[in-house]
Scaffold this active site. Structure first.
Site, PDB file in Angstrom:
ATOM      1  CG  ASN A  84      -0.342   7.503  -5.860  1.00 42.92           C
ATOM      2  OD1 ASN A  84      -0.920   7.792  -4.870  1.00 42.92           O
ATOM      3  ND2 ASN A  84       0.395   8.193  -6.683  1.00 42.92           N
ATOM      4  N   GLY A 107       2.011  10.742  -2.702  1.00 37.17           N
ATOM      5  CA  GLY A 107       0.748  10.001  -3.330  1.00 37.17           C
ATOM      6  C   GLY A 107       0.087  11.053  -4.088  1.00 37.17           C
ATOM      7  CB  SER A 108      -1.540  12.299  -6.355  1.00 39.07           C
ATOM      8  OG  SER A 108      -0.155  13.063  -5.859  1.00 39.07           O
ATOM      9  CG  ASN A 109      -6.681  10.367  -5.023  1.00 37.37           C
ATOM     10  OD1 ASN A 109      -6.298   9.277  -5.041  1.00 37.37           O
ATOM     11  ND2 ASN A 109      -7.040  10.908  -3.612  1.00 37.37           N
ATOM     12  NE  ARG A 121      -4.574   6.698  -1.802  1.00 37.18           N
ATOM     13  CZ  ARG A 121      -3.752   7.102  -2.971  1.00 37.18           C
ATOM     14  NH1 ARG A 121      -4.038   7.905  -3.623  1.00 37.18           N
ATOM     15  NH2 ARG A 121      -2.455   6.419  -3.092  1.00 37.18           N
TER      16      ARG A 121
END
EC number: 3.5.1.97
Length: 779
Positions: A491, A223-225, A520
Site C-alpha cells: 500500500n 489495505g493488503s500485502n 509493512r
C-alpha cells in the site's frame, strides 16, 4: 450425494417470484436451463462446476446465499438507497455512514439509465454469469424461506434479487475509492442562498469529520500485502505468491472463498467480494495473483468559479454554464411506521457532482467544488476479472489488464509456473500529468486531494486514444515491472516494489517517488533481504512473514524506550514501573502469548505520531528501507512528549482494567460468529504484516473489524498449483452455520490448510459432499 430437484415456482412472504421483472426481462433468448454441481470440501468451501456461464453463476449465487444470505440481502438494501425506508434515517450502515446520506448517494449513483448503460456494455459471458447468479440466489432464498430464514434477516427487507441489484453492488464497489467516500458531502451540498448558517455548519462539520475519518480508514480497512517470488529466489525454481489482503470482516467487502470450473474453459480458485460471480484474488493452473490497494488517485476535485449573478451557475472558459440538477427521493420511515418521501437535489457540473465540506470545500458565492470519479465510467471491471480468471499464461494475464483497463483501485502482483514475478499499477487513474497539475492547481494544497481549476477546459483530464476510457491514463504510461527475483507491495507507491529497479518519474496521480515507506513495506523488504542472504525462499518463509507477527517498529524504537525507562524518572518512576517492566518482558511480537507490553507499546507510539521531531535518524530517500529510525530521547522536547505518552498509556491500561499478566490473545478477539476467538496480529502502522484493525469492546478487549482476510500461498510443480490458505473470518456470516467460525479458529491456531484444486484432491477431501441443482428450461 445430495440431489436437488428443479424448483418451478415459489411464493413466500406475500411475494411471488413472478414479480422479479427486471431480472426476468434481462434473460437473453435461447438460454438453456442452468445446472451446477456444488462440491463442498473442508470448511464448507464450494467447488462449483457447470457447463457454461449461466450454470456457473447459478451455482455461485445458490452457494453464496446458503452461506451469506443475510449479508447480501442487507447490502442490496444499501445499494438500492432504501436503508431509511426499512431502518430509519438516523441509524448508520456497517461503515458508520448515516442511512440518509447513504441512500441519497445510491439513489444518485444507481439511476435506471446508469444501470442500463452498464448492462449494455457487458459481453454475453458476463450477462450469463449474472443472470445465473440471480436465479441461484433466489432459489436458495425460496428454500430458506420455506425452512425459516436466519433470524438476522427474517424481515420484510429480504426479497428476491434481480440483475439490476448485482449491477448496483458492482457500481458501489467501483466508487469505493472515489465518490463513495463523499456521501455526506454530496448529500449536504446546498447553494448558499438556501443554507441556514448555524444548522448547516453543525451538520456539515459532522459530515466532514465522518468523511475524513472514512477516507483515512479506506487504506486501513482495504489495505493488503503481497509478495511475488521469482525463480531466482524460490526454493523450487518456480513462481511463489503470498496474498494477504486486509479487508473488512463483515459487510459488502467481506471475501468469499470458492472454486469455479467450466470444463475446458475455466478453472480458478480464490476469493470474491459479495455479489460478484467471479474470482478477484486467486490462482489457476498457470498462475497466481493478488491485489493491494494502491496510492493512485481515482478522482479529482474541480474548483468552480461561480457566476456572480447565480451561485448555481459556473464560469467555464468565460461562459456561464448552468449546473445540472438531479432530483432524488428517499423513502423515510416515520415514527409511526409510515413512509414519507424526502426529495433532494444533487447539483453537478460537467465534471461531476458538487460536494461541500465546510472549511475545506465550501460552496459560497464565489466558488464550489465538483468531483470527477474515473471509475464512474468503468464498465469493464467484470470483464477484467473474468479475463484474468481465464488467463492461460502470465502474458495473457498482463495483456488483459493492459487492454481492458478495468481494475478500479488496486495494484496487481502475480507469478507463473515458469518463475516470473509481475507487478502492475494499472488501475483507472485520471490523465493529469505533472505539468498540467502545476498549471491547474494550487501547490499549497499539496497532492493529498487533487484540486484542479474548474474554470478552464484545458485543466480537465487529457484524452488519450490509447486508453480504454476517455480521460484516463493508458496502461503504457503506468508502472509495470517483470522480474525473476521478487516484487512486493504493501500500500505504498510503486516506487520501491523492488529497490533494485525503482519505478520513478510517473504522474503524481499515479505514483510518487522519494516518499517514506510504510512500516509493512519496510518489514517486507528487510525480511526478503534477510531470506535472500540466507538462501532460497520457501513456502514456509512466506507463511512466517504473516504468522510470526513481528512488530517491525519495535526493532527501531524499543531499545530507546528501555533506555528511557532506565533513566532518572523522578516522581514518575513508581507510576511507570509496570509499563517499563512490561516493555522489558515483551517479545516484540503481536502473538496470542505476547505480553501486555504490546498494549503499552501501541499506546505510546500512537501518541508519539504527533511529535514531528521524534526520529533520531530522519527519512533518507537514499535509504528508504531503514529510515526514519530511533526515538530521539536525547532531545528534551521528545523526552517530555515520551514521558507524557507513557503516563497516558499507564492510565489507559488501568482504566481498561487489564491485569498485568494479560496476553494479547486475551485482548484482541473476534466474536462475529457468536463466540469469542483470540486473534493474533496488530496495527499496520507499527509494521505488523498480519495487520488487524479493531474497535473497543467490553472489558478492555479489542474487537477485530478488518484485517487479514483471505490468505493464500501458491507455488507450482509439474502437475500445477500447490496452494495453502485460509479465510480468516470463515466462509459463512450466519452465526448458526457450522462454517461461521471454523476457519477463524484455524487462523487463531495458525493452521494453514491445503487448498484442494484437482479432481483427485477434491474428491479425496474428508468433508467432500455434492449437491446438484438445476432449473427448468425456458418455455
Amino acid at each position: 450425494m445430495i440431489i436437488s430437484r428443479p424448483l418451478c415456482s415459489f411464493v413466500f412472504a406475500g411475494l411471488s417470484f413472478a414479480v422479479i421483472l427486471p431480472a426476468q426481462a434481462l434473460v437473453e433468448p435461447g438460454n438453456q436451463a442452468a445446472r451446477a454441481e456444488i462440491r463442498r470440501t473442508g470448511f464448507g468451501v464450494p467447488h462449483i462446476v457447470a457447463a457454461n456461464e449461466r450454470g456457473l453463476g447459478y451455482g455461485i449465487g445458490y452457494a453464496y446465499a446458503q452461506d451469506n444470505l443475510c449479508l447480501l440481502a442487507n447490502e442490496v438494501v444499501t445499494v438500492n438507497g432504501q436503508r431509511s425506508r426499512y431502518f430509519g434515517p438516523d441509524k448508520a450502515t456497517l461503515e458508520q455512514r448515516n442511512n440518509m446520506a447513504s441512500d441519497l448517494l445510491f439513489q444518485w449513483l444507481n439511476t435506471p439509465q446508469a444501470l442500463a448503460d452498464f448492462w449494455n456494455a457487458q459481453p454475453r459471458e458476463i450477462r450469463q454469469l449474472m443472470q445465473g447468479y440471480v436465479a441461484g440466489y433466489n432459489r436458495s432464498l425460496a428454500e430458506q424461506t420455506t425452512q425459516g430464514l436466519p433470524q438476522p434477516c427474517a424481515a420484510e427487507w429480504v426479497r428476491p434479487i434481480s440483475t439490476d441489484d448485482l449491477l448496483r453492488l458492482t457500481r458501489r464497489l467501483l466508487v469505493e475509492g472515489g465518490v463513495g467516500q463523499f456521501a455526506e458531502a454530496l448529500a449536504g451540498a446546498t447553494p448558499p442562498a438556501q443554507q441556514k448558517p448555524l444548522q448547516v455548519d453543525a451538520q456539515q462539520a459532522q459530515a466532514l469529520q465522518l468523511a475524513a475519518a472514512r477516507n483515512q480508514r479506506f487504506a486501513l480497512e482495504r489495505g493488503s500485502n503481497a509478495v511475488a517470488i521469482g525463480r531466482e529466489l524460490s526454493a523450487n525454481g518456480r513462481g511463489m505468491l503470498l496474498a494477504n489482503p486486509h479487508f473488512p470482516w463483515g459487510g459488502g467487502m467481506r471475501f468469499y472463498q470458492m472454486h469455479l470450473t467450466i470444463p475446458g474453459k475455466l478453472d480458478v480458485m480464490g476469493a470474491a467480494l459479495p455479489g460478484l460471480p467471479l474470482i478477484n484474488i486467486g490462482f489457476n493452473q498457470h498462475l497466481a495473483w493478488s491485489h493491494t490497494v494502491d496510492t493512485s488517485k481515482h478522482f479529482t476535485l474541480h474548483r468552480l468559479q461561480l457566476d456572480p449573478k447565480d451561485s448555481t451557475r459556473y464560469l467555464l472558459d468565460g461562459q456561464s454554464v448552468a449546473m445540472g440538477k438531479q432530483q432524488v427521493s428517499v423513502d423515510v420511515k416515520q415514527a409511526d411506521g409510515s413512509l414519507k418521501s424526502v426529495p433532494r437535489i444533487v447539483y453537478s457540473s460537467i465534471f461531476g457532482p458538487v460536494v461541500q465540506w465546510p472549511g475545506k470545500l465550501d460552496w459560497d458565492s464565489k466558488f464550489a467544488f465538483s468531483l470527477r470519479d474515473a471509475n464512474l465510467q468503468n464498465d469493464r471491471v467484470l470483464q477484467q476479472w473474468y479475463a484474468m480468471d481465464k488467463a492461460d499464461s502470465l502474458k495473457a494475464f498482463q495483456d488483459s489488464v493492459r487492454k481492458i483497463q478495468g481494475i478500479p483501485w488496486v495494484n496487481t502482483l502475480a507469478v507463473d509456473a515458469q518463475g516470473q514475478a509481475l507487478y502492475m499499477n494499472l488501475s483507472v487513474v485520471p490523465n493529469v500529468d505533472a505539468a498540467r497539475l502545476a498549471r491547474c492547481s494550487d501547490p499549497r494544497i499539496g497532492t493529498e486531494l487533487i484540486v484542479l481549476d474548474g474554470s478552464r477546459s484545458e485543466c480537465n483530464w487529457e484524452v488519450s486514444a490509447e486508453a480504454a476510457q476517455a480521460g484516463i491514463y493508458p496502461s503504457s504510461r503506468q508502472p509495470q515491472l517483470l522480474r525473476t527475483d521478487f516484487v512486493q507491495h504493501s500500500n505504498d507507491s510503486a516506487w520501491m516494489v523492488n529497490p533494485a529497479a525503482p519505478l520513478q518519474g510517473f504522474s503524481p496521480l499515479i505514483s510518487q517517488d522519494g516518499q517514506p515507506l510504510g512500516q509493512r513495506a519496510r518489514f517486507a523488504l528487510d525480511r526478503l533481504e534477510s531470506l535472500k542472504t540466507a538462501g532460497k525462499i520457501s513456502v514456509e518463509n512466506l507463511q512466517a512473514m504473516v504468522m510470526d507477527n513481528e512488530v517491525y517498529q519495535a526493532g527501531q524504537v524499543l531499545p530507546d524506550l528501555l533506555t528511557f525507562c532506565a533513566s532518572e524518572l523522578g516522581d514518575d518512576a513508581a507510576r511507570l514501573a509496570p509499563l517499563c517492566a512490561a516493555l522489558k518482558d515483551w517479545d516484540g511480537r503481536a502473538d496470542l502469548n505476547s505480553g501486555i507490553g504490546f498494549v503499552y507499546f501501541q499506546k505510546i507510539m500512537t501518541s508519539m505520531q504527533a511529535v514531528a521531531s521524534r526520529w533520531r535518524v530522519a527519512f533518507d530517500p537514499q535509504d528508504p528501507v531503514h529510515t526514519p529510525s530511533g526515538l530521539a530521547i536525547e532531545n528534551p522536547s521528545v523526552a517530555t512528549a515520551l514521558r507524557a505518552a507513557m503516563l497516558a498509556a499507564v492510565d489507559d491500561v488501568a482504566k481498561a482494567g487489564l491485569p498485568a499478566g494479560s496476553k494479547w490473545g486475551d485482548i484482541q478477539v473476534s466474536s462475529i460468529s457468536g463466540k469469542q476467538i483470540p486473534i493474533h496480529g496488530g496495527p499496520a502502522g507499527l509494521g505488523v504484516y498480519n495487520a488487524m484493525q479493531t474497535v473497543a469492546g467490553k472489558d478492555g478487549k479489542r474487537e477485530v473489524v478488518s484485517g487479514t482476510s483471505y490468505l493464500q500461498v501458491v507455488t507450482f510443480d509439474e502437475q500445477g498449483p500447490k496452494a495453502q490458505g485460509l479465510l480468516a473470518f470463515s466462509e459463512s456470516s450466519n452465526p448458526q452455520s457450522a462454517h461461521s467460525s471454523d476457519q477463524t479458529e484455524a487462523f487463531s491456531k495458525k493452521q494453514w490448510q491445503a487448498l484442494p484444486f484437482t479432481e483427485q484432491q477434491i474428491k479425496a477431501d474428508p468433508a467432500y459432499e455434492v449437491q446438484v441443482i438445476s432449473e427448468e428450461p425456458d418455455r
